[in-house]
Scaffold this motif. Structure first.
Motif, short mmCIF file in Angstrom:
data_model
loop_
_atom_site.label_atom_id
_atom_site.label_comp_id
_atom_site.label_asym_id
_atom_site.label_seq_id
_atom_site.Cartn_x
_atom_site.Cartn_y
_atom_site.Cartn_z
N LYS A 3 -11.90 -13.81 17.61
CA LYS A 3 -10.92 -12.77 17.59
C LYS A 3 -9.68 -13.26 17.82
O LYS A 3 -8.74 -12.51 17.39
CB LYS A 3 -11.68 -11.75 18.41
CG LYS A 3 -10.76 -10.38 18.52
CD LYS A 3 -11.15 -9.28 19.61
CE LYS A 3 -10.50 -8.13 19.55
NZ LYS A 3 -11.08 -7.16 20.52
N THR A 7 -6.32 -12.92 15.33
CA THR A 7 -5.17 -12.16 15.71
C THR A 7 -3.85 -13.02 15.70
O THR A 7 -2.53 -12.43 15.42
CB THR A 7 -5.33 -11.53 17.25
OG1 THR A 7 -6.54 -10.71 17.03
CG2 THR A 7 -4.25 -10.78 18.03
N PHE A 10 -2.57 -13.27 12.42
CA PHE A 10 -2.04 -11.71 11.92
C PHE A 10 -0.53 -11.78 12.39
O PHE A 10 0.55 -11.32 11.87
CB PHE A 10 -2.81 -10.79 12.31
CG PHE A 10 -2.34 -9.48 11.89
CD1 PHE A 10 -2.80 -8.92 10.52
CD2 PHE A 10 -1.78 -8.59 12.58
CE1 PHE A 10 -2.25 -7.83 10.06
CE2 PHE A 10 -1.18 -7.48 12.02
CZ PHE A 10 -1.34 -7.00 10.75
N CYS A 14 2.92 -11.15 10.62
CA CYS A 14 3.71 -9.77 10.57
C CYS A 14 5.15 -10.03 11.37
O CYS A 14 6.15 -9.32 10.94
CB CYS A 14 3.23 -8.96 11.73
SG CYS A 14 1.53 -8.04 10.95
N THR A 190 -13.12 5.22 20.15
CA THR A 190 -13.98 4.38 19.10
C THR A 190 -15.37 4.58 19.90
O THR A 190 -16.34 4.33 18.96
CB THR A 190 -13.68 2.90 19.28
OG1 THR A 190 -13.27 2.43 20.62
CG2 THR A 190 -12.23 2.56 18.56
N VAL A 241 -5.41 -1.28 20.18
CA VAL A 241 -6.44 -2.07 19.52
C VAL A 241 -7.15 -2.84 20.87
O VAL A 241 -8.17 -3.42 20.78
CB VAL A 241 -5.93 -2.99 18.52
CG1 VAL A 241 -5.69 -2.36 17.20
CG2 VAL A 241 -4.92 -4.01 18.78
N GLU A 299 -0.59 -0.18 16.03
CA GLU A 299 -0.34 -1.39 15.30
C GLU A 299 -1.23 -2.57 15.52
O GLU A 299 -1.97 -2.49 16.57
CB GLU A 299 1.09 -2.16 15.50
CG GLU A 299 2.24 -1.20 15.24
CD GLU A 299 2.43 -0.47 14.13
OE1 GLU A 299 1.89 -1.25 13.01
OE2 GLU A 299 3.50 0.10 13.81
N SER A 300 -1.74 -3.17 14.66
CA SER A 300 -2.97 -3.95 14.68
C SER A 300 -2.51 -5.28 15.42
O SER A 300 -3.44 -5.88 15.96
CB SER A 300 -3.02 -4.71 13.05
OG SER A 300 -3.35 -3.51 12.15
N ASP A 301 -1.44 -5.44 15.80
CA ASP A 301 -0.96 -6.71 16.60
C ASP A 301 -1.28 -6.41 18.26
O ASP A 301 -0.86 -7.12 19.03
CB ASP A 301 0.45 -7.41 16.43
CG ASP A 301 1.61 -6.51 16.82
OD1 ASP A 301 1.24 -5.14 17.13
OD2 ASP A 301 2.78 -6.51 16.54
N TYR A 304 2.78 -1.01 19.25
CA TYR A 304 2.59 0.42 18.80
C TYR A 304 3.85 0.93 18.31
O TYR A 304 4.98 0.37 18.58
CB TYR A 304 2.20 1.32 19.80
CG TYR A 304 2.59 1.11 21.25
CD1 TYR A 304 3.99 1.59 21.61
CD2 TYR A 304 2.11 0.22 22.13
CE1 TYR A 304 4.49 1.38 22.97
CE2 TYR A 304 2.54 -0.08 23.33
CZ TYR A 304 3.71 0.64 23.77
OH TYR A 304 4.42 0.30 24.96
N LYS A 347 2.27 5.72 9.12
CA LYS A 347 2.51 4.41 8.46
C LYS A 347 1.92 4.28 7.06
O LYS A 347 0.86 5.04 6.88
CB LYS A 347 2.10 3.23 9.30
CG LYS A 347 2.55 2.05 8.91
CD LYS A 347 2.08 1.01 9.94
CE LYS A 347 2.62 -0.51 9.68
NZ LYS A 347 2.42 -1.53 10.72
N ASP A 351 3.32 -0.94 4.84
CA ASP A 351 3.87 -1.26 5.98
C ASP A 351 5.14 -0.80 6.32
O ASP A 351 5.98 -1.16 7.28
CB ASP A 351 4.12 -2.90 6.25
CG ASP A 351 2.54 -3.39 6.59
OD1 ASP A 351 1.67 -2.72 7.26
OD2 ASP A 351 2.22 -4.26 6.10
#
Length: 457
Positions: A3, A7, A10, A14, A190, A241, A299-301, A304, A347, A351
């Motif tokens: 993981k 990350t 990514f 980004c 989740t 996340v 945001e995926s990183d 936010y 979003k 992007d």
């Protein structure tokens, strides 16, 4: 390890594209001083629903092409977030009352063209005010807001109800205390449970952020209050996340849990752990009357993006203001537009961001939407559009790109390097690799990098 490695890759890709401040790609408006876009929803097809009260709802593409417009989609107010898109492809909205049934709750279903196709009514003995409609993981809905018992005056308690996929009320719960509780927002986490938030108002006229977690059966898991000696109110909540929770609203306080409030009314953002314990807090504006009613983009990183109405990012007027933060809660960029007020944010698949609210276009006040994004130079655009084919692949992996790449490094998803080769004619022989999912780092002649995934059959 897996993981963390994915990350890291990514984040590297980004930051290359989005460390610079975005610019306006387009704006549109509807010339009616009574209108403002209060909500924007992203459809399953990647288009967008913009809601400006019962007078106007439009569907449009990401590149500003109108698909349809209609009127008569029922909600309480323009800015209340009681309209949502469901996994069944329909639009749903909720309204406090049906004119023929006092103190009832109405749920409305609209098809992909905005045409009313079904509705349900739920009589209730109390006066309800609904602020949020959430489509739930089980095909149902969570409805949140607050209630006033008929004949009881102005006292209010928080109120939530859960509908199942058949639109039947499974349970409802009153959130009560000796102080008034008003819920403004909610989301499903989740783990299947729910976060609800708003404010708790005390007898002395002050208020704090009110946060609570409710399980799938409607039982209270925990509740928290945060704030200072003045007034705070939550308007947005989401799950990061990292598994932590983020809440955004407005604050007047300069003490207690609130630090660095150098103006009067400013946007206050707090992050808690899964048990509601405070991890981070910060005032993100420096104005006199700055606040937020917008959604928070996760945001995926791990960071936010927050949309606010800011009266100090461009002097002399309120403005659309977007602020992007990383996982350490440090601001990466801030965007301020021309005069106007931002009520919601989403979003896009490319992007970018579409922000909606009200504002002036060519000197005319109107419902307003803007799209912002990065204008890429030729090489950055080519990098963004680089891809592999075929994918999955058996032997020869081809690179589709206008960029000439020098070498490739291939990793397994747990971070183990398995190949490093020079690239000839934008293709690589990976026949000897075992069947697996891989991450490849491509490096161009001038050291530009792009990270792509592929599957070896």
């Amino acid at each position: 390890m897996m993981k963390r490695f994915v990350t890291i890759l990514f984040i590297i890709s980004c930051l290359r594209l989005f460390s610079q401040t975005p610019v306006v790609l387009w704006e549109r408006g509807y010339d009616n001083p009574e209108l403002a876009f209060g909500s924007i929803l992203k459809t399953l097809e990647g288009d967008f629903i913009l809601y400006a009260g019962e007078q106007l709802t439009i569907k449009m593409t990401s590149d500003n092409q109108l698909i349809w417009e209609t009127s008569g989609i029922h909600t309480n107010t323009i800015t209340a977030k009681n309209i949502t898109l469901h996994a069944d492809g329909n639009i749903y909205s909720v309204k406090n009352s049906n004119p023929s049934i006092p103190n009832s709750l109405g749920l409305f279903q609209y098809d992909n063209n905005g045409v009313l196709t079904n509705q349900w009514s739920y009589p209730h003995s109390d006066v309800l005010f609904i602020t949020k409609l959430v489509a739930t993981q089980d095909g149902g809905f969570l409805i949140s807001g607050h209630k006033t018992t008929s004949g009881s005056g102005i006292s209010r308690n928080g109120w939530i109800a859960k509908l199942n996929a058949s639109k039947v009320i499974e349970w409802e719960r009153e959130i009560s205390s000796s102080d008034a509780i008003q819920l403004q927002t909610a989301t499903q986490t989740t783990d299947g449970n729910f976060l609800i938030a708003g404010h708790k108002k005390y007898d002395n006229g002050t208020s704090d952020f009110y946060l609570a977690k409710i399980d799938i059966q409607g039982n209270l898991v925990w509740e928290k209050e945060y704030g200072g000696s003045e007034n705070e109110d939550v308007w947005a909540v989401n799950e990061l996340v990292t598994g932590n929770y983020i809440f955004a609203g407005a604050s007047i306080s300069t003490d207690g849990d609130v630090s660095n409030n150098n103006g009067f009314l400013n946007v206050w953002v707090i992050v808690t752990d899964a048990n509601g314990n405070l991890l981070n807090e910060q005032i993100i504006t420096d104005g006199f009357l700055s606040f937020t009613e917008s959604s928070i983009i996760v945001e995926s990183d791990g960071g936010y993006t927050i949309g606010v109405i800011n009266d100090n990012c461009v002097q002399g007027a309120t403005n659309f203001n977007l602020q992007r933060f990383n996982a350490s809660h440090q601001r990466i960029w801030e965007f301020c537009s021309s005069e106007g007020g931002l009520y919601d944010l989403v979003k896009t698949d490319d992007d970018g961001y579409i922000a909606v609210g009200f504002g002036t276009i060519n000197g005319v006040s109107q419902a307003k939407a803007i799209k912002i994004g990065i204008v890429l130079d030729n090489e950055s655009f080519a990098l963004q559009n680089t891809s592999f084919y075929p994918n999955p692949v058996k032997d020869i992996l081809h690179i589709k790109s206008d960029i000439v790449f020098n070498h490739i490094t291939i990793y397994t998803v747990d971070g183990r390097k398995v190949m490093r080769e020079q690239i000839q004619n934008n293709q690589i022989n990976i026949e000897k690799l075992p069947q697996n999912l891989y991450i490849a780092k491509l490096v161009s002649e001038n050291e530009q990098e792009v990270n792509l995934k592929f599957v070896k059959n």
